[in-house]
Design a protein around this motif. Sequence first.
Motif, PDB file in Angstrom:
ATOM      1  N   TYR A   1       0.856  -1.185   0.000  1.00  0.00           N
ATOM      2  CA  TYR A   1       0.000   0.000   0.000  1.00  0.00           C
ATOM      3  C   TYR A   1       0.895   1.239   0.000  1.00  0.00           C
ATOM      4  O   TYR A   1       2.116   1.141   0.154  1.00  0.00           O
ATOM      5  CB  TYR A   1      -0.939  -0.036   1.210  1.00  0.00           C
ATOM      6  N   GLU A   2       0.266   2.388  -0.134  1.00  0.00           N
ATOM      7  CA  GLU A   2       1.036   3.610  -0.346  1.00  0.00           C
ATOM      8  C   GLU A   2       1.658   4.108   0.963  1.00  0.00           C
ATOM      9  O   GLU A   2       1.137   3.862   2.052  1.00  0.00           O
ATOM     10  CB  GLU A   2       0.123   4.709  -0.910  1.00  0.00           C
TER      11      GLU A   2
ATOM     12  N   THR B   1     -12.869   0.842  -0.516  1.00  0.00           N
ATOM     13  CA  THR B   1     -12.843  -0.117   0.598  1.00  0.00           C
ATOM     14  C   THR B   1     -12.120   0.422   1.820  1.00  0.00           C
ATOM     15  O   THR B   1     -12.232  -0.133   2.906  1.00  0.00           O
ATOM     16  CB  THR B   1     -12.150  -1.416   0.157  1.00  0.00           C
TER      17      THR B   1
ATOM     18  N   ALA C   1      -6.805   5.529   1.894  1.00  0.00           N
ATOM     19  CA  ALA C   1      -5.449   5.159   1.498  1.00  0.00           C
ATOM     20  C   ALA C   1      -4.533   5.228   2.714  1.00  0.00           C
ATOM     21  O   ALA C   1      -4.745   6.030   3.623  1.00  0.00           O
ATOM     22  CB  ALA C   1      -4.956   6.077   0.392  1.00  0.00           C
TER      23      ALA C   1
ATOM     24  N   LEU D   1      -3.502  -0.702   7.311  1.00  0.00           N
ATOM     25  CA  LEU D   1      -4.409  -1.221   6.297  1.00  0.00           C
ATOM     26  C   LEU D   1      -4.136  -2.709   6.092  1.00  0.00           C
ATOM     27  O   LEU D   1      -2.996  -3.138   6.087  1.00  0.00           O
ATOM     28  CB  LEU D   1      -4.137  -0.439   5.016  1.00  0.00           C
TER      29      LEU D   1
ATOM     30  N   VAL E   1     -10.027  -4.853   2.946  1.00  0.00           N
ATOM     31  CA  VAL E   1     -10.391  -4.541   1.558  1.00  0.00           C
ATOM     32  C   VAL E   1     -11.433  -5.557   1.062  1.00  0.00           C
ATOM     33  O   VAL E   1     -12.460  -5.194   0.476  1.00  0.00           O
ATOM     34  CB  VAL E   1      -9.117  -4.542   0.667  1.00  0.00           C
TER      35      VAL E   1
HETATM   36  N1  HPA Z   1      -4.189   1.293  -2.310  1.00  0.00           N
HETATM   37  C1  HPA Z   1      -3.959   0.582  -3.425  1.00  0.00           C
HETATM   38  N2  HPA Z   1      -4.758  -0.381  -3.830  1.00  0.00           N
HETATM   39  C2  HPA Z   1      -5.872  -0.626  -3.119  1.00  0.00           C
HETATM   40  C3  HPA Z   1      -6.167   0.085  -1.957  1.00  0.00           C
HETATM   41  C4  HPA Z   1      -5.286   1.086  -1.530  1.00  0.00           C
HETATM   42  O1  HPA Z   1      -5.483   1.761  -0.507  1.00  0.00           O
HETATM   43  N3  HPA Z   1      -7.337  -0.423  -1.483  1.00  0.00           N
HETATM   44  C5  HPA Z   1      -7.729  -1.393  -2.340  1.00  0.00           C
HETATM   45  N4  HPA Z   1      -6.836  -1.532  -3.333  1.00  0.00           N
END
Ligand code: HPA
Length: 279
Positions: free
Chosen positions: A199-200, A241, A244, A252, A257
């Motif tokens: 994730y970011e 979902t 970010a 996360l 998700v």
């Molecule tokens: N980032 C990238 N892809 C994703 C995310 C997210 O936060 N949530 C679901 N797919």
Amino acid sequence: MIAGPAVTNGARTPDPTAAAAIVRDHFGAPLPPIALILGSGMSGLELDDPRSVRYSDLPGWPRVSVAGHAGELVHGLLAGVPVLSLRGRAHMYEGHRPADVVAPLRVLHAVGVRVLIATNAAGSLDPLLPPGHLMLIADHMNLMARSPLAGPVAGSESRWPDLKDCYDPELRKIIREAAREEGIALREGVYAGVLGPSYETPAEVRMLRVLGAQAVGMSTVPEAITARALGMRVAGISCITNRASGAGAGPLAHDEVIEVGGALTPTLTRLLARALPHI
Ligand code: HPA
């Protein structure tokens, strides 16, 4: 119909001919001109009179290895409209080559699909777009640092597809109207497609906001580009979902998700059921 060998770019693009023949044999003609791709946790979207074929029975179709992604192509009806539904997709972050990720698009085109509705799970970059909402994709940014079209041109595809109206304005209008009729809150915004699988970082989230994206995810962009090169009309719907990473309360997790994607599936189904008869 693809006459003769469809591959014009050596080993790069799986030949869709064999898989297309199996799909035709399995489901019989005529095949629907509309295909849905179901994102993480959304494989529960039910069709009436469903019949399915496993991806593993389709030559060249990439395997899906991610939890929350079933691996089958389903033929059935939604609101009485025949569709092909892809329960699960492959991602580049699984190690698939870009050409393999989009191989299903070339098979769908070969069997007569002309409209693609791609759904995905995405993280929100916008404080006013909370988890549990749908976002209609108005445009995308390809931040995956690769294109599914790189390499020699496959079949009759366009070398330089124009992506100005990548997400078809007419389809978007139909989907917006369907949302209004169903009382579904539907934002419209820009989807940033990143490679993942991490994730970011908070810095990346800030960057994506500055760039003008409202949602971020790891799919859809290669499919939309390929569909446009094939001359298909494309619509995209993000199921928001989560916030970010760095913008939400806690860390996360993929399970979150999947869970929120699953919880949004009935709303997504209602939206599509209302829109499809107009497409
Ligand atoms: N980032 C990238 N892809 C994703 C995310 C997210 O936060 N949530 C679901 N797919």
